[in-house]
Structure formats: C-alpha cells, structure tokens
Design a protein around this motif. Structure first.
Motif, short mmCIF file in Angstrom:
data_model
loop_
_atom_site.label_atom_id
_atom_site.label_comp_id
_atom_site.label_asym_id
_atom_site.label_seq_id
_atom_site.Cartn_x
_atom_site.Cartn_y
_atom_site.Cartn_z
N LEU A 77 0.84 -1.20 0.00
CA LEU A 77 0.00 0.00 0.00
C LEU A 77 0.88 1.24 0.00
CD1 LEU A 77 -2.59 -1.10 2.70
CD2 LEU A 77 -2.93 -1.07 0.23
N PRO A 78 0.61 2.18 -0.93
CA PRO A 78 1.35 3.43 -0.89
C PRO A 78 0.91 4.23 0.34
CG PRO A 78 -0.35 3.53 -2.57
CD PRO A 78 -0.36 2.14 -2.02
N VAL A 79 1.88 4.76 1.08
CA VAL A 79 1.59 5.54 2.28
C VAL A 79 1.74 7.01 1.94
CG1 VAL A 79 2.20 5.99 4.69
CG2 VAL A 79 2.48 3.68 3.74
N THR A 100 -1.33 15.99 -0.22
CA THR A 100 -0.59 14.87 0.33
C THR A 100 0.70 14.65 -0.44
OG1 THR A 100 -1.65 13.22 -1.09
CG2 THR A 100 -2.76 13.74 0.98
N ARG A 101 1.59 13.86 0.16
CA ARG A 101 2.82 13.45 -0.52
C ARG A 101 3.05 11.97 -0.22
NH1 ARG A 101 6.54 12.87 3.47
NH2 ARG A 101 6.16 14.12 5.32
N LEU A 102 3.65 11.28 -1.17
CA LEU A 102 3.99 9.88 -0.98
C LEU A 102 5.18 9.78 -0.03
CD1 LEU A 102 3.48 6.91 -1.86
CD2 LEU A 102 5.22 7.28 -3.61
N ALA A 103 5.03 8.98 1.03
CA ALA A 103 6.11 8.82 2.02
C ALA A 103 6.79 7.46 1.92
CB ALA A 103 5.56 9.01 3.43
N GLY A 104 6.10 6.47 1.37
CA GLY A 104 6.69 5.14 1.28
C GLY A 104 5.67 4.12 0.82
N TRP A 105 6.09 2.87 0.87
CA TRP A 105 5.20 1.74 0.59
C TRP A 105 5.24 0.82 1.80
CZ3 TRP A 105 2.16 0.58 -3.73
CH2 TRP A 105 2.24 1.52 -4.77
N ARG A 158 -5.07 2.63 -0.56
CA ARG A 158 -3.89 3.41 -0.19
C ARG A 158 -3.98 3.65 1.31
NH1 ARG A 158 -3.75 8.31 -4.66
NH2 ARG A 158 -3.93 7.00 -6.52
N LEU A 159 -2.93 4.17 1.90
CA LEU A 159 -2.97 4.61 3.29
C LEU A 159 -2.75 6.11 3.33
CD1 LEU A 159 -0.83 1.80 4.98
CD2 LEU A 159 -3.31 2.10 5.14
N LEU A 160 -3.46 6.78 4.23
CA LEU A 160 -3.28 8.21 4.44
C LEU A 160 -2.98 8.43 5.91
CD1 LEU A 160 -3.36 11.13 3.37
CD2 LEU A 160 -5.79 11.17 3.97
N SER A 161 -1.82 9.01 6.18
CA SER A 161 -1.38 9.29 7.54
C SER A 161 -1.61 10.76 7.86
CB SER A 161 0.11 8.95 7.66
OG SER A 161 0.61 9.38 8.91
N VAL A 162 -2.12 11.02 9.07
CA VAL A 162 -2.29 12.39 9.56
C VAL A 162 -1.43 12.49 10.82
CG1 VAL A 162 -3.94 14.17 10.23
CG2 VAL A 162 -4.67 12.33 8.68
N ALA A 204 -5.71 4.40 -11.20
CA ALA A 204 -4.78 5.52 -11.09
C ALA A 204 -3.41 5.03 -10.61
CB ALA A 204 -5.33 6.56 -10.13
N ASP A 205 -2.41 5.86 -10.79
CA ASP A 205 -1.08 5.59 -10.25
C ASP A 205 -1.17 5.76 -8.74
OD1 ASP A 205 1.56 5.56 -9.40
OD2 ASP A 205 2.25 7.08 -10.82
N GLY A 206 -0.94 4.70 -7.98
CA GLY A 206 -1.09 4.75 -6.53
C GLY A 206 -0.13 5.68 -5.83
N ALA A 207 0.93 6.08 -6.52
CA ALA A 207 1.94 6.95 -5.91
C ALA A 207 1.62 8.43 -6.08
CB ALA A 207 3.31 6.65 -6.52
N THR A 208 0.60 8.75 -6.86
CA THR A 208 0.29 10.15 -7.13
C THR A 208 -1.17 10.45 -6.84
OG1 THR A 208 -0.27 9.73 -9.44
CG2 THR A 208 2.04 10.25 -8.95
N GLY A 209 -1.50 11.72 -6.89
CA GLY A 209 -2.90 12.13 -6.75
C GLY A 209 -3.23 12.59 -5.34
#
Length: 197
Positions: free
Chosen positions: A47-49, A63-68, A122-126, A142-147
């Motif tokens: 899962l993209p984080v 948001t920004r991609l932080a990892g997988w 996907r995962l979304l961290s707050v 969609a591209d899981g790393a973007t958006g």
C-alpha cells in the motif's frame, strides 16, 4: 473483487525481500513474531503511504507519498509489516513493525473488499493527530503513488483512531476532512505553531 491494490515499485519489494532474507535485519527487529516465525513470511498487499501535508485554503487535502507498506503474512494472516522509503538511490527498506495498525489494516482491507463500488487501496497518515486511515481512492486504475484525495473518496480510520472518530467506519473525504482540518488547526494552536495552510 472491487478492491484494487496498486503494484509497488519493484525495488521497494526487492528491498523488503532482502531484509526478510537477512538474519541480522530480522534478529535486530523488535518484532517477536518475525524472530520466532514458524514457516515462511511473505510480503503482500503493498500500500502506498501518503502523508497529509497540509489542507489548502479551498479545503483540499495536499498529500505526498512517504513510502510503501507491505503486510507480512504467515499462515493466512498478517503478523507484522515492512515499510520502505524513497532515498536518493531509489526505494530502500526502512523498518519492520507490529502493533494494532497491522491487524486494523488487514480488517479494513477485508471490509473494503465487500463494498459495491470499486476502489484503489492506499494509506493516508495524519501525523498531527497520530491517525492512519485506509484511503479508498475512486479511480482504481490511477497511479497509486500520485494524486490527492477526491471529495468522493472514502477514508476508513484505523484503530486506534483519535477520540471521537470511529474506527472502521467509512467516511467520504468531503465529510471527514473538515473534522480533520479543525483538529489539526487546534493541535497546531495548542503547540504554538502555525496551522497548516
């Protein structure tokens, strides 16, 4: 199946496989379920984080991609997780971990599989709220790393969720984002730092 898990970058998966094959990395991980594993442990469900960086004035989440993150499964269920991060040299293994978010992620994914609408997981961290959600993006291809989260995307807070936010209850981004905005703003005010703009 209506739930799509995007493919992780090959170097991210290779870095996790290399860490699992390293007796030193496994032995030094503070994860009893890995050190005493009976049988193979396999990385699955990448899962993209994404991290909530800020909330734009118009109310959109930036948001920004932080990892997988990979769930590490043995015997049909997740026993731990492995996280990768992007370095100047590409994707690299970061760390192993266990705890309530591992089982909670697995539960939320099972729950999402029963939904009628197709989604991409996907995962979304707050970070300001010590909160992690399963982000169900409406465009499963969609591209899981973007958006960025769309208003109609769903967020499923993972347990433990912040007080007053029910874990494992899907919320539309349009409904949950204003609550998160208010709480992040309060947290920033209490810490004496400017609220995310």
């Amino acid at each position: 199946m209506h739930l799509h898990v995007p493919p992780a970058p090959a170097p991210a998966l290779r870095s996790v496989l290399a860490a699992l094959a390293s007796p030193t990395a496994v032995r030094e991980a503070p994860i009893p379920s890995l050190r005493g594993a009976q049988g193979p442990v396999t990385p699955e469900l990448p899962l993209p984080v994404h991290v909530l960086d800020r909330i734009a004035p118009a109310g959109a989440a930036i948001t920004r991609l932080a990892g997988w993150r990979f769930l590490l499964r043995r015997g049909g269920h997740a026993v731990a997780a492995a996280e990768t991060m992007l370095t100047p040299d590409g994707w690299a293994f970061s760390h192993f971990f266990e705890g309530p978010y591992v089982a909670s992620t697995e539960r939320a994914l099972r729950q999402a599989e029963t939904m009628a609408q197709p989604h991409q997981a996907r995962l979304l961290s707050v970070p300001e709220l010590y909160m992690l959600t399963l982000w169900l993006h409406g465009d499963r291809d969609a591209d899981g790393a973007t958006g960025q989260p769309a208003a109609t995307d769903l967020l499923v807070p993972l347990a433990p969720a912040p007080p007053g936010i029910a874990a494992h209850r899907p919320h539309s981004v349009a409904d949950l984002l204003p609550v998160l905005t208010l709480r992040v703003t309060r947290a920033a005010t209490m810490l004496g730092s400017p609220a995310p703009a």
